[in-house]
Enzyme design. Structure first.
Site, PDB file in Angstrom:
ATOM      1  N   CYS A  96    -112.448  60.789 -60.480  1.00  0.00           N
ATOM      2  CA  CYS A  96    -113.132  61.887 -61.165  1.00  0.00           C
ATOM      3  C   CYS A  96    -114.327  61.317 -61.936  1.00  0.00           C
ATOM      4  O   CYS A  96    -114.213  60.261 -62.576  1.00  0.00           O
ATOM      5  CB  CYS A  96    -112.178  62.610 -62.111  1.00  0.00           C
ATOM      6  SG  CYS A  96    -110.790  63.362 -61.231  1.00  0.00           S
ATOM      7  N   CYS A 110    -114.048  60.459 -65.795  1.00  0.00           N
ATOM      8  CA  CYS A 110    -112.836  59.790 -66.286  1.00  0.00           C
ATOM      9  C   CYS A 110    -112.962  58.279 -66.222  1.00  0.00           C
ATOM     10  O   CYS A 110    -113.314  57.710 -65.186  1.00  0.00           O
ATOM     11  CB  CYS A 110    -111.634  60.260 -65.467  1.00  0.00           C
ATOM     12  SG  CYS A 110    -110.104  59.474 -65.971  1.00  0.00           S
ATOM     13  N   CYS A 116     -97.977  60.238 -74.169  1.00  0.00           N
ATOM     14  CA  CYS A 116     -98.795  60.405 -72.973  1.00  0.00           C
ATOM     15  C   CYS A 116     -98.540  59.202 -72.065  1.00  0.00           C
ATOM     16  O   CYS A 116     -98.814  58.059 -72.444  1.00  0.00           O
ATOM     17  CB  CYS A 116    -100.255  60.480 -73.425  1.00  0.00           C
ATOM     18  SG  CYS A 116    -101.417  60.595 -72.080  1.00  0.00           S
ATOM     19  N   GLU A 131    -101.636  51.893 -69.998  1.00  0.00           N
ATOM     20  CA  GLU A 131    -101.606  52.317 -71.386  1.00  0.00           C
ATOM     21  C   GLU A 131    -100.745  53.560 -71.552  1.00  0.00           C
ATOM     22  O   GLU A 131    -100.678  54.398 -70.666  1.00  0.00           O
ATOM     23  CB  GLU A 131    -103.036  52.614 -71.857  1.00  0.00           C
ATOM     24  CG  GLU A 131    -103.805  51.326 -72.035  1.00  0.00           C
ATOM     25  CD  GLU A 131    -105.277  51.527 -72.262  1.00  0.00           C
ATOM     26  OE1 GLU A 131    -105.925  50.570 -72.684  1.00  0.00           O
ATOM     27  OE2 GLU A 131    -105.783  52.629 -72.026  1.00  0.00           O
TER      28      GLU A 131
HETATM   29  N1  SAH Z   1    -104.741  62.831 -63.010  1.00  0.00           N
HETATM   30  C1  SAH Z   1    -104.215  63.820 -63.890  1.00  0.00           C
HETATM   31  C2  SAH Z   1    -103.724  63.279 -65.210  1.00  0.00           C
HETATM   32  C3  SAH Z   1    -104.600  62.304 -65.953  1.00  0.00           C
HETATM   33  S1  SAH Z   1    -105.967  62.910 -66.845  1.00  0.00           S
HETATM   34  C4  SAH Z   1    -105.182  64.952 -64.064  1.00  0.00           C
HETATM   35  O1  SAH Z   1    -106.307  64.857 -63.558  1.00  0.00           O
HETATM   36  O2  SAH Z   1    -104.842  65.965 -64.655  1.00  0.00           O
HETATM   37  C5  SAH Z   1    -105.340  63.905 -68.104  1.00  0.00           C
HETATM   38  C6  SAH Z   1    -106.382  64.868 -68.666  1.00  0.00           C
HETATM   39  O3  SAH Z   1    -107.443  64.160 -69.303  1.00  0.00           O
HETATM   40  C7  SAH Z   1    -107.025  65.707 -67.575  1.00  0.00           C
HETATM   41  O4  SAH Z   1    -107.171  67.038 -67.906  1.00  0.00           O
HETATM   42  C8  SAH Z   1    -108.355  65.040 -67.453  1.00  0.00           C
HETATM   43  O5  SAH Z   1    -109.248  65.866 -66.846  1.00  0.00           O
HETATM   44  C9  SAH Z   1    -108.660  64.713 -68.890  1.00  0.00           C
HETATM   45  N2  SAH Z   1    -109.777  63.755 -69.042  1.00  0.00           N
HETATM   46  C10 SAH Z   1    -110.123  62.765 -68.203  1.00  0.00           C
HETATM   47  N3  SAH Z   1    -111.228  62.137 -68.641  1.00  0.00           N
HETATM   48  C11 SAH Z   1    -111.585  62.732 -69.797  1.00  0.00           C
HETATM   49  C12 SAH Z   1    -112.640  62.493 -70.746  1.00  0.00           C
HETATM   50  N4  SAH Z   1    -113.530  61.525 -70.579  1.00  0.00           N
HETATM   51  N5  SAH Z   1    -112.674  63.291 -71.830  1.00  0.00           N
HETATM   52  C13 SAH Z   1    -111.746  64.253 -72.024  1.00  0.00           C
HETATM   53  N6  SAH Z   1    -110.747  64.505 -71.172  1.00  0.00           N
HETATM   54  C14 SAH Z   1    -110.661  63.760 -70.066  1.00  0.00           C
END
Ligand code: SAH
Length: 349
Positions: free
Chosen positions: A117, A120, A106, A93
């Site tokens: 994580c 996520c 993005c 996406e």
């Molecule tokens: N892997 C990279 C980029 C992808 S995530 C990273 O970890 O930075 C991009 C951003 O979205 C990161 O700051 C991540 O922590 C945030 N993110 C991931 N899941 C989320 C959620 N459920 N709600 C809000 N932000 C989230």
């Protein structure tokens, strides 16, 4: 006949070398870059300025196939989430985020993600594969073209964040090359300040940053400075502890108005207390930093909840008392699961 390679796979110097290796004038590289990246034509071969030999080379050696937009989902706030189908049928996406009549795109860098994580949605898929440079560039061209066709009046796509699916520094080579293409002055010529790579703290990639990455912005997903909490949120923190990550980040040379962006996800009753805010302020004080506070975006089955507005504001105030700029990132596109961390190509709404 040699096998075709994607045009979108080659940075400018690769393309020049390729032309040279076919005994062609490398100057054709600027014509091709201008045609495809500056003027953003999708169709090759009608460049009247190309020599006959160069035109033949293009037809025989370069492939201009792009991924496909399988779905463009428009949110009530003008955010657009694209479901992009790659050549092997895998899907990622990309999300167009409106901001003051301009757009930020993005981008995804992997199908799924290996970081796992706990907050996520993408991480629940596991890593399927890395994206190629051409697939990263392809997402940009598709989004640009979609805007041209669907919103011809507001066409400004000038910012890129690598914050879609995947860990960009785990796919370093492709992200580096795609960034070089976005920046190249013969083509799109985006500024280094317009591109941001976000990482969970993948140290092997960070170690290559200073030598190899072309001056773009870095964002670190911080989310907690307290070891046990960060371990729980970002499991790779156990392998690459925050302090080691910071030791590298502190060596990155920053331009005068350039900052490291620290993203801090605010999760209710987990990392959003005054104590957490003080610890974060202490940890970052004195650094050339911007703190992006991101209210947690829930997704189907998630174990966490979004912080209350009150605790978000309290957190911001405490961080600011350390003379650090703290912005609350307003949530865009959450009605279509296009917000941060809600991207998961297996679940469509
Ligand atoms: N892997 C990279 C980029 C992808 S995530 C990273 O970890 O930075 C991009 C951003 O979205 C990161 O700051 C991540 O922590 C945030 N993110 C991931 N899941 C989320 C959620 N459920 N709600 C809000 N932000 C989230």
């Amino acid at each position: 006949m040699s096998e075709k390679t994607s045009f979108y796979q080659h940075n400018f110097s690769d393309l020049e070398s390729l032309l040279k290796s076919h005994a062609l004038n490398p100057a054709s590289a600027s014509l091709l870059y201008r045609h495809h990246y500056k003027e953003k034509n999708l169709i090759p071969c009608d460049h009247h300025n190309l020599s006959k030999a160069a035109r033949e080379f293009v037809v025989n050696n370069l492939d201009f196939t792009l991924p496909e937009i399988e779905l463009a989902h428009e949110s009530s706030d003008q955010t657009v989430k694209f479901l992009v189908k790659l050549k092997d049928g895998q899907k990622v996406e990309s999300v167009l985020i409106p901001f003051q009549s301009k757009y930020t795109l993005c981008l995804s860098t992997q199908v799924g993600c290996a970081m796992k994580c706990s907050f996520c949605f993408t991480g629940t898929q596991g890593l399927k594969r890395h994206l190629e440079t051409s697939e990263i560039i392809g997402q940009f061209i598709l989004a640009w073209n979609w805007l041209k066709e669907n919103r011809p009046d507001d066409q400004q796509l000038k910012n890129i964040v690598y914050m879609g699916q995947g860990e960009p520094l785990h796919n370093f080579d492709a992200v580096k090359k795609a960034s070089e293409i976005f920046l190249d002055q013969h083509g799109m010529s985006l500024g280094v300040q317009k591109i941001t790579v976000s990482t969970a703290g993948y140290l092997p990639g960070l170690k290559r940053w200073n030598e190899e990455m072309p001056g773009v912005n870095l964002a670190l997903s911080l989310h907690s400075v307290i070891e046990e909490k960060r371990n729980q949120l970002i499991p790779i923190n156990q392998r690459f502890p925050l302090q080691e990550v910071m030791d590298y980040i502190d060596t990155i040379p920053l331009a005068r108005k350039q900052y490291i962006i620290y993203e801090y996800l605010l999760i209710k009753d987990f990392n959003d207390s005054a104590f957490d805010a003080e610890a974060t302020g202490e940890f970052l004080k004195g650094k050339q930093a911007i703190i992006n506070l991101i209210p947690f975006n829930p997704f189907p089955g998630s174990e966490y909840q979004r912080s209350t507005d009150e605790s978000i504001l309290q957190f911001q105030k405490i961080i600011e008392s350390y003379k650090l700029p703290a912005l609350i990132r307003t949530t865009k596109g959450d009605d279509i699961l296009a917000a941060c961390g809600q991207l998961n190509t297996k679940v469509q709404v």
